[in-house]
Design an enzyme around this catalytic site. Structure first.
Site, PDB file in Angstrom:
ATOM      1  N   ALA A  37       0.843  -1.201   0.000  1.00  0.00           N
ATOM      2  CA  ALA A  37       0.000   0.000   0.000  1.00  0.00           C
ATOM      3  C   ALA A  37       0.876   1.248   0.000  1.00  0.00           C
ATOM      4  O   ALA A  37       2.015   1.223   0.463  1.00  0.00           O
ATOM      5  CB  ALA A  37      -0.909   0.000   1.224  1.00  0.00           C
ATOM      6  N   ASP A  38       0.325   2.318  -0.534  1.00  0.00           N
ATOM      7  CA  ASP A  38       1.028   3.594  -0.486  1.00  0.00           C
ATOM      8  C   ASP A  38      -0.008   4.716  -0.464  1.00  0.00           C
ATOM      9  O   ASP A  38      -1.111   4.568  -0.991  1.00  0.00           O
ATOM     10  CB  ASP A  38       1.952   3.776  -1.695  1.00  0.00           C
ATOM     11  CG  ASP A  38       2.876   4.973  -1.502  1.00  0.00           C
ATOM     12  OD1 ASP A  38       3.825   4.859  -0.700  1.00  0.00           O
ATOM     13  OD2 ASP A  38       2.638   6.025  -2.107  1.00  0.00           O
ATOM     14  N   GLN A  39       0.380   5.807   0.154  1.00  0.00           N
ATOM     15  CA  GLN A  39      -0.521   6.959   0.234  1.00  0.00           C
ATOM     16  C   GLN A  39       0.235   8.233  -0.128  1.00  0.00           C
ATOM     17  O   GLN A  39       1.362   8.448   0.319  1.00  0.00           O
ATOM     18  CB  GLN A  39      -1.091   7.085   1.643  1.00  0.00           C
ATOM     19  CG  GLN A  39      -2.151   8.183   1.754  1.00  0.00           C
ATOM     20  CD  GLN A  39      -2.723   8.268   3.156  1.00  0.00           C
ATOM     21  OE1 GLN A  39      -2.006   8.520   4.110  1.00  0.00           O
ATOM     22  NE2 GLN A  39      -4.019   8.051   3.274  1.00  0.00           N
ATOM     23  N   ALA A  81      -3.325   3.801  -2.546  1.00  0.00           N
ATOM     24  CA  ALA A  81      -3.269   2.677  -3.481  1.00  0.00           C
ATOM     25  C   ALA A  81      -3.014   1.392  -2.709  1.00  0.00           C
ATOM     26  O   ALA A  81      -2.276   1.387  -1.724  1.00  0.00           O
ATOM     27  CB  ALA A  81      -2.152   2.905  -4.500  1.00  0.00           C
TER      28      ALA A  81
END
Length: 199
Positions: free
Chosen positions: A75-77, A112
Site C-alpha cells: 500500500a502507499d498513500q 493505493a
C-alpha cells in the site's frame, strides 16, 4: 505448505485495520527506497494517482519476490495539494508549515493497494478522499503539535484523523479507510475472490 497473507508495510494503522477485520496475516515490510523509485517518475511528470499505485506495486512485488506463493498486500498513500505532493514531514517545523498551508483549504489523499504473488501483480486499486481543513491560526497549530508530539511526523498530512487530528477538519469527502491509508472494502472483496477471506 499453505499460502500466507502478508502485509508489506510497517504501518501500525494498516496492520490494525487488517487485524480488526479478522484477518490472519504476517507483517514483512518492504525494503524499497521510495524516494529512489519516485525520482524518475516525478521527472517524467507522472500524476499522483499513478505514483501512489506504482509505489504500492513496488512494495508488494519486493516482498512477494522473496516469499514464494504467499499473497502480499502493498500500500502507499500520497497527499496532493495545489499541484504539489507531500510526504511525511521531516520535523516539527515542516509539520507546522504544512498544516498552516492547508488551513481553510482542500487537499486530496490518494491511497493505493496492490496484491502480488511471486513477484507478479494480481490486482491493484486506488481510492481518493478529499479533505477540507477548517481555518485555524499558528497558535492552534502550535498547541496541536505540542499535544500530539512526534506522532505528527508519522503521517503524510501531519495529522491522525482517528485521534486529535480530527479537530483540524471542516469537511471530509471519501472513505475513512482510504484516509487511514488502506482502502479496506475493495481489498476485502478481492481477498474473497482470492479465497483468503470467506464469502
Amino acid at each position: 505448505m499453505g499460502m500466507t497473507l502478508v502485509l508489506a508495510s510497517g504501518s501500525r494503522i494498516r496492520a490494525e485495520l487488517l487485524k480488526n477485520a479478522g484477518l490472519t496475516f504476517e507483517v514483512d515490510p518492504a525494503t524499497v527506497d521510495e524516494r529512489a523509485v519516485e525520482a524518475p517518475l516525478l521527472e517524467a511528470g507522472l500524476c499522483p494517482e499513478d505514483l501512489a499505485t506504482i509505489l504500492a506495486e513496488a512494495k508488494a512485488q519486493d516482498v512477494s519476490e522473496r516469499r514464494s506463493n504467499d499473497l502480499v498486500v502493498g500500500a502507499d498513500q500520497i497527499l496532493a495539494f495545489e499541484g504539489e505532493r507531500y510526504t511525511k514531514p521531516e520535523d516539527m517545523e515542516a509539520a507546522r508549515r504544512q498544516l498552516l498551508k492547508f488551513s481553510g483549504k482542500t487537499h486530496e489523499l490518494l491511497s493505493a493497494v496492490v496484491i502480488a504473488k511471486n513477484g507478479e501483480t494480481l490486482w491493484r486499486h486506488l481510492s481518493v478522499a478529499r479533505l477540507t481543513m477548517r481555518p485555524y491560526g499558528p497558535e492552534f497549530v502550535g498547541r496541536y503539535l505540542a499535544s500530539v508530539g512526534d506522532v505528527a511526523l508519522t503521517s503524510v498530512g501531519a495529522y491522525q484523523l482517528e485521534s486529535r487530528g480530527i479537530q483540524l477538519f471542516d469537511r471530509i469527502d471519501g472513505d475513512y479507510f482510504t484516509i487511514l491509508g488502506l482502502p479496506l472494502l475493495p481489498l476485502l472483496e478481492e481477498l474473497r475472490n482470492q479465497g483468503v477471506v470467506d464469502r
